[in-house]
Design a protein around this motif. Structure first.
Motif, PDB file in Angstrom:
ATOM      1  N   ALA A   1       6.788  -0.525  -9.054  1.00  0.00           N
ATOM      2  CA  ALA A   1       6.025  -0.530  -9.554  1.00  0.00           C
ATOM      3  C   ALA A   1       5.664  -2.296 -10.009  1.00  0.00           C
ATOM      4  CB  ALA A   1       7.324  -0.724 -11.125  1.00  0.00           C
ATOM      5  N   GLY A   2       4.444  -2.422 -10.319  1.00  0.00           N
ATOM      6  CA  GLY A   2       3.870  -4.033 -10.428  1.00  0.00           C
ATOM      7  C   GLY A   2       3.485  -4.615  -9.212  1.00  0.00           C
ATOM      8  N   ARG A   3       3.679  -4.053  -8.400  1.00  0.00           N
ATOM      9  CA  ARG A   3       3.112  -4.483  -6.679  1.00  0.00           C
ATOM     10  C   ARG A   3       2.265  -3.267  -5.848  1.00  0.00           C
ATOM     11  NH1 ARG A   3       5.333  -9.261  -5.412  1.00  0.00           N
ATOM     12  NH2 ARG A   3       8.143  -9.884  -6.141  1.00  0.00           N
ATOM     13  N   ILE A   4       2.265  -2.338  -6.809  1.00  0.00           N
ATOM     14  CA  ILE A   4       1.020  -1.077  -5.590  1.00  0.00           C
ATOM     15  C   ILE A   4      -0.733  -2.067  -5.334  1.00  0.00           C
ATOM     16  CG2 ILE A   4       0.341   1.046  -5.344  1.00  0.00           C
ATOM     17  CD1 ILE A   4       3.003   1.854  -6.932  1.00  0.00           C
ATOM     18  N   SER A   5      -0.544  -2.271  -4.303  1.00  0.00           N
ATOM     19  CA  SER A   5      -1.977  -2.670  -4.408  1.00  0.00           C
ATOM     20  C   SER A   5      -2.956  -1.709  -4.227  1.00  0.00           C
ATOM     21  CB  SER A   5      -2.089  -3.821  -2.841  1.00  0.00           C
ATOM     22  OG  SER A   5      -1.262  -4.908  -2.826  1.00  0.00           O
ATOM     23  N   SER A   6      -2.881  -0.389  -3.203  1.00  0.00           N
ATOM     24  CA  SER A   6      -3.498   0.280  -3.402  1.00  0.00           C
ATOM     25  C   SER A   6      -2.904   1.958  -2.728  1.00  0.00           C
ATOM     26  CB  SER A   6      -4.479   0.053  -1.780  1.00  0.00           C
ATOM     27  OG  SER A   6      -5.068   1.154  -1.836  1.00  0.00           O
ATOM     28  N   PHE A   7      -3.951   2.670  -3.222  1.00  0.00           N
ATOM     29  CA  PHE A   7      -3.094   3.994  -3.580  1.00  0.00           C
ATOM     30  C   PHE A   7      -3.915   5.314  -2.457  1.00  0.00           C
ATOM     31  CE2 PHE A   7      -2.860   8.428  -5.031  1.00  0.00           C
ATOM     32  CZ  PHE A   7      -1.373   9.380  -4.062  1.00  0.00           C
ATOM     33  N   GLN A   8      -3.572   5.364  -0.804  1.00  0.00           N
ATOM     34  CA  GLN A   8      -4.370   5.699  -0.153  1.00  0.00           C
ATOM     35  C   GLN A   8      -3.676   7.561  -0.212  1.00  0.00           C
ATOM     36  OE1 GLN A   8      -4.394   3.589   3.211  1.00  0.00           O
ATOM     37  NE2 GLN A   8      -6.772   1.655   1.586  1.00  0.00           N
ATOM     38  N   VAL A   9      -4.723   7.962   0.424  1.00  0.00           N
ATOM     39  CA  VAL A   9      -4.720   9.280   0.652  1.00  0.00           C
ATOM     40  C   VAL A   9      -5.182  10.227   1.899  1.00  0.00           C
ATOM     41  CG1 VAL A   9      -4.221  10.223  -1.773  1.00  0.00           C
ATOM     42  CG2 VAL A   9      -6.169  10.443  -0.834  1.00  0.00           C
ATOM     43  N   CYS A  10      -3.904  10.719   2.401  1.00  0.00           N
ATOM     44  CA  CYS A  10      -4.876  11.700   3.601  1.00  0.00           C
ATOM     45  C   CYS A  10      -3.378  12.650   3.813  1.00  0.00           C
ATOM     46  CB  CYS A  10      -5.420  10.718   4.713  1.00  0.00           C
ATOM     47  SG  CYS A  10      -4.392   9.929   5.869  1.00  0.00           S
ATOM     48  N   ASP A  11      -4.112  13.733   4.793  1.00  0.00           N
ATOM     49  CA  ASP A  11      -2.664  14.515   4.837  1.00  0.00           C
ATOM     50  C   ASP A  11      -1.778  14.203   6.592  1.00  0.00           C
ATOM     51  OD1 ASP A  11      -1.106  16.871   3.928  1.00  0.00           O
ATOM     52  OD2 ASP A  11      -2.863  17.879   3.704  1.00  0.00           O
ATOM     53  N   TRP A  12      -0.865  14.889   6.430  1.00  0.00           N
ATOM     54  CA  TRP A  12      -0.276  15.173   7.496  1.00  0.00           C
ATOM     55  C   TRP A  12      -0.269  16.617   7.955  1.00  0.00           C
ATOM     56  CZ3 TRP A  12       2.472  11.451  10.845  1.00  0.00           C
ATOM     57  CH2 TRP A  12       3.146  12.327  12.059  1.00  0.00           C
TER      58      TRP A  12
ATOM     59  N   VAL B   1       1.436  -0.517  -0.093  1.00  0.00           N
ATOM     60  CA  VAL B   1       0.007   0.008  -0.056  1.00  0.00           C
ATOM     61  C   VAL B   1       0.854   1.002   0.690  1.00  0.00           C
ATOM     62  CG1 VAL B   1      -2.221   1.500   1.102  1.00  0.00           C
ATOM     63  CG2 VAL B   1      -2.034  -1.339   1.417  1.00  0.00           C
ATOM     64  N   VAL B   2       0.504   2.110  -1.038  1.00  0.00           N
ATOM     65  CA  VAL B   2       1.153   3.319  -0.641  1.00  0.00           C
ATOM     66  C   VAL B   2      -0.251   4.318  -0.173  1.00  0.00           C
ATOM     67  CG1 VAL B   2       2.505   5.108  -1.942  1.00  0.00           C
ATOM     68  CG2 VAL B   2       2.576   3.117  -3.080  1.00  0.00           C
ATOM     69  N   ASP B   3       0.116   5.105   1.163  1.00  0.00           N
ATOM     70  CA  ASP B   3      -0.499   5.463   2.366  1.00  0.00           C
ATOM     71  C   ASP B   3       0.377   7.006   1.768  1.00  0.00           C
ATOM     72  OD1 ASP B   3      -1.599   6.954   3.923  1.00  0.00           O
ATOM     73  OD2 ASP B   3      -2.897   5.342   4.307  1.00  0.00           O
ATOM     74  N   SER B   4      -0.470   8.123   1.266  1.00  0.00           N
ATOM     75  CA  SER B   4       0.361   9.123   1.411  1.00  0.00           C
ATOM     76  C   SER B   4       0.768   9.591   2.794  1.00  0.00           C
ATOM     77  CB  SER B   4      -0.395  10.596   0.505  1.00  0.00           C
ATOM     78  OG  SER B   4      -0.441  10.211  -0.197  1.00  0.00           O
ATOM     79  N   PHE B   5       0.322   9.602   3.552  1.00  0.00           N
ATOM     80  CA  PHE B   5       0.017   9.589   5.116  1.00  0.00           C
ATOM     81  C   PHE B   5       1.588   8.775   5.940  1.00  0.00           C
ATOM     82  CE2 PHE B   5      -0.091   9.137   9.847  1.00  0.00           C
ATOM     83  CZ  PHE B   5      -0.414   9.844  10.449  1.00  0.00           C
ATOM     84  N   HIS B   6       1.742   7.758   5.809  1.00  0.00           N
ATOM     85  CA  HIS B   6       2.403   6.548   6.576  1.00  0.00           C
ATOM     86  C   HIS B   6       4.180   7.388   4.960  1.00  0.00           C
ATOM     87  CE1 HIS B   6      -0.499   5.207   8.723  1.00  0.00           C
ATOM     88  NE2 HIS B   6      -1.099   4.478   7.758  1.00  0.00           N
ATOM     89  N   VAL B   7       4.058   7.495   4.424  1.00  0.00           N
ATOM     90  CA  VAL B   7       5.517   7.394   3.596  1.00  0.00           C
ATOM     91  C   VAL B   7       5.388   8.749   3.220  1.00  0.00           C
ATOM     92  CG1 VAL B   7       4.445   5.513   2.644  1.00  0.00           C
ATOM     93  CG2 VAL B   7       3.829   7.049   1.428  1.00  0.00           C
ATOM     94  N   TRP B   8       4.937  10.074   3.492  1.00  0.00           N
ATOM     95  CA  TRP B   8       5.687  11.267   2.735  1.00  0.00           C
ATOM     96  C   TRP B   8       7.295  11.818   3.432  1.00  0.00           C
ATOM     97  CZ3 TRP B   8       6.336  15.950   4.450  1.00  0.00           C
ATOM     98  CH2 TRP B   8       5.839  15.966   6.018  1.00  0.00           C
ATOM     99  N   TRP B   9       6.806  11.535   3.852  1.00  0.00           N
ATOM    100  CA  TRP B   9       8.155  11.549   5.240  1.00  0.00           C
ATOM    101  C   TRP B   9      10.314  10.559   4.685  1.00  0.00           C
ATOM    102  CZ3 TRP B   9      11.152   8.209   6.997  1.00  0.00           C
ATOM    103  CH2 TRP B   9      10.394   6.560   7.219  1.00  0.00           C
ATOM    104  N   ASP B  10       9.096   9.775   4.144  1.00  0.00           N
ATOM    105  CA  ASP B  10      10.700   8.925   3.396  1.00  0.00           C
ATOM    106  C   ASP B  10      11.242   9.579   2.391  1.00  0.00           C
ATOM    107  OD1 ASP B  10      12.621   6.857   2.767  1.00  0.00           O
ATOM    108  OD2 ASP B  10      10.469   5.411   2.066  1.00  0.00           O
TER     109      ASP B  10
END
Lengths: 276, 276
Positions: free
Chosen positions: B195-206, B175-184
């Motif tokens: 690529a090829g393994r993104i099951s879900s793209f989720q969004v919410c803000d920090w 899962v690429v969840d913006s809240f969880h990964v944005w700082w990385d």
């Protein structure tokens, strides 16, 4: 008495003490070094501070803090550079090689994280040779990602090392602060990579539930989830033999009797940091 | 009307709605997909849920959540495996390939983070072939390091991919969840690697200051520090064309009228996620 020779009180742990009070407290507790903050230093002036610290027979393990290099406005950025040069001179005057760098968060209203990181890199390029000239090492402090937005855009030890390695080790190093780095899946490999560049090893715990004010979310060693002995083993394997500084931002710790805080800190240091 | 075809409501965003209410809300808002949680699903039962979702013409973008694989006790670990197998079957029955995996934090009293991570890896090894047999992809969700201790020991996309890449992509994704990964600092390179393994793209803000309850610290897109358009560009470059799910844990959002929350969510999606 077990060996406390590497244990240092970072002033922030006894936040209500002035610098003279903290110096006296360290002496009473039998500690031999102290991490100094610039604001309480400014309250009494550099010369007085230097005299008190020398008279007490203490080492200065670090000066906190330089940094805040993410401003987009040129004059603000230049002012930050000038302030950092002052901090470098203060560190040199206090006889510490370690200037802790809290690099700054996103500028107000900005969402450009790569841009903020690039400005930090630019700032270090300007400051590194100045630090070297004064015998001071800029100690880049990667901060827990809870602080990426508003305090420090360098989020990992690897990222800090990517910058540090562009300079001689005596100019730019890194801080390994357990609170900030404990979660990092690359911790082991990046601490090993940091060999020769570890400016400071700091300890305080990650506690849950996280206190309401995230800035004050750090706990006394042993109260949380961090395996300090593992961290000490890692920095030791990387050749670090310097001070172990306790820096705790926590409302309950700050409200307690500071002498009692030092007593607890010493015991926990022996039990869960250097203890087996 | 601009294109909302990829926008999905994760049920948690309208936490006070039951699943039937959330389904009706999605239909009123003109959305075509929904992310379902297991607890409200259990309240009405799988068959009823499936019928309501089908009758409404909705897709299920994900099922939340499997995981919690860090128990040291063998019988607890086995119970977690059994529960995950149930979750896999529920995902298959709902017609979604995406089972979001919140892998679990440190067990009570444990400070062995590498050990907890190893158990997650062991658990995925047992579950991956079962998921594959049911046409479901285990979607490993790296969580913001604020949650490493108590919710999810996988802290980075890189770490999740280290596990996922041991299996066929149809069995294990991320899962690429913006809240969880944005700082990385490795966000760009690791999303490309995914690529090829993104099951879900989720969004919410920090958002800052961080709300007192860290579990409810997520904000509506546009209220915080995240550059969503940059994230969308990254997952798009990695070939992701699936749903964009809005998952917000926030006391103020939960207290608001859910229909109004959906209206705001749609507008912000157009303005700051897919907008230029």
């Amino acid at each position: 008495m077990s060996d406390l020779s590497r244990l240092s009180l970072n002033q922030k742990t006894t936040n209500r003490w002035s610098l003279p009070e903290a110096i006296d407290g360290c002496v009473r507790a039998g500690l031999s070094s102290i991490g100094v903050w610039r604001e309480p230093l400014a309250e009494i002036g550099l010369d007085t501070a230097k005299r008190l610290i020398d008279d007490a027979g203490l080492r200065v393990s670090s000066l906190c803090r330089g940094g805040f290099l993410t401003a987009t406005d040129n004059s603000e950025f230049d002012a930050a550079i000038a302030d950092n040069i002052e901090a470098i001179k203060e560190a040199a005057a206090l006889g510490t090689t370690c200037l802790v760098m809290v690099v700054g968060g996103l500028p107000e209203g900005s969402r450009d994280l790569p841009g903020a990181r690039a400005r930090v890199s630019d700032g270090i390029a300007r400051l590194a040779p100045v630090a070297g000239d004064h015998g001071v090492q800029l100690a880049l402090e990667p901060m827990h990602p809870i602080f990426t937005a508003d305090r420090g855009v360098l989020a990992t030890l690897g990222e800090a090392l990517d910058i540090a390695e562009q300079y001689p080790a005596e100019q730019v190093g890194v801080v390994v602060d357990s609170f900030h780095v404990w979660w990092d899946p690359q911790l082991e490999s990046q601490v090993a990579r940091a060999a020769g560049r570890i400016s400071s090893f700091q300890v305080c715990d990650w506690i849950t539930p996280l206190p309401a004010d995230s800035l004050l979310s750090r706990g006394m060693m042993g109260d949380g989830h961090i395996d300090f002995r593992h961290h000490l083993d890692l920095v030791t394997a990387a050749g670090y033999t310097g001070d172990i500084e306790v820096e705790i931002f926590n409302a309950d710790v700050w409200a307690a009797d500071p002498d009692q805080v030092l007593a607890t800190m010493k015991q926990r240091y022996l039990d869960v940091v250097v203890g087996v």
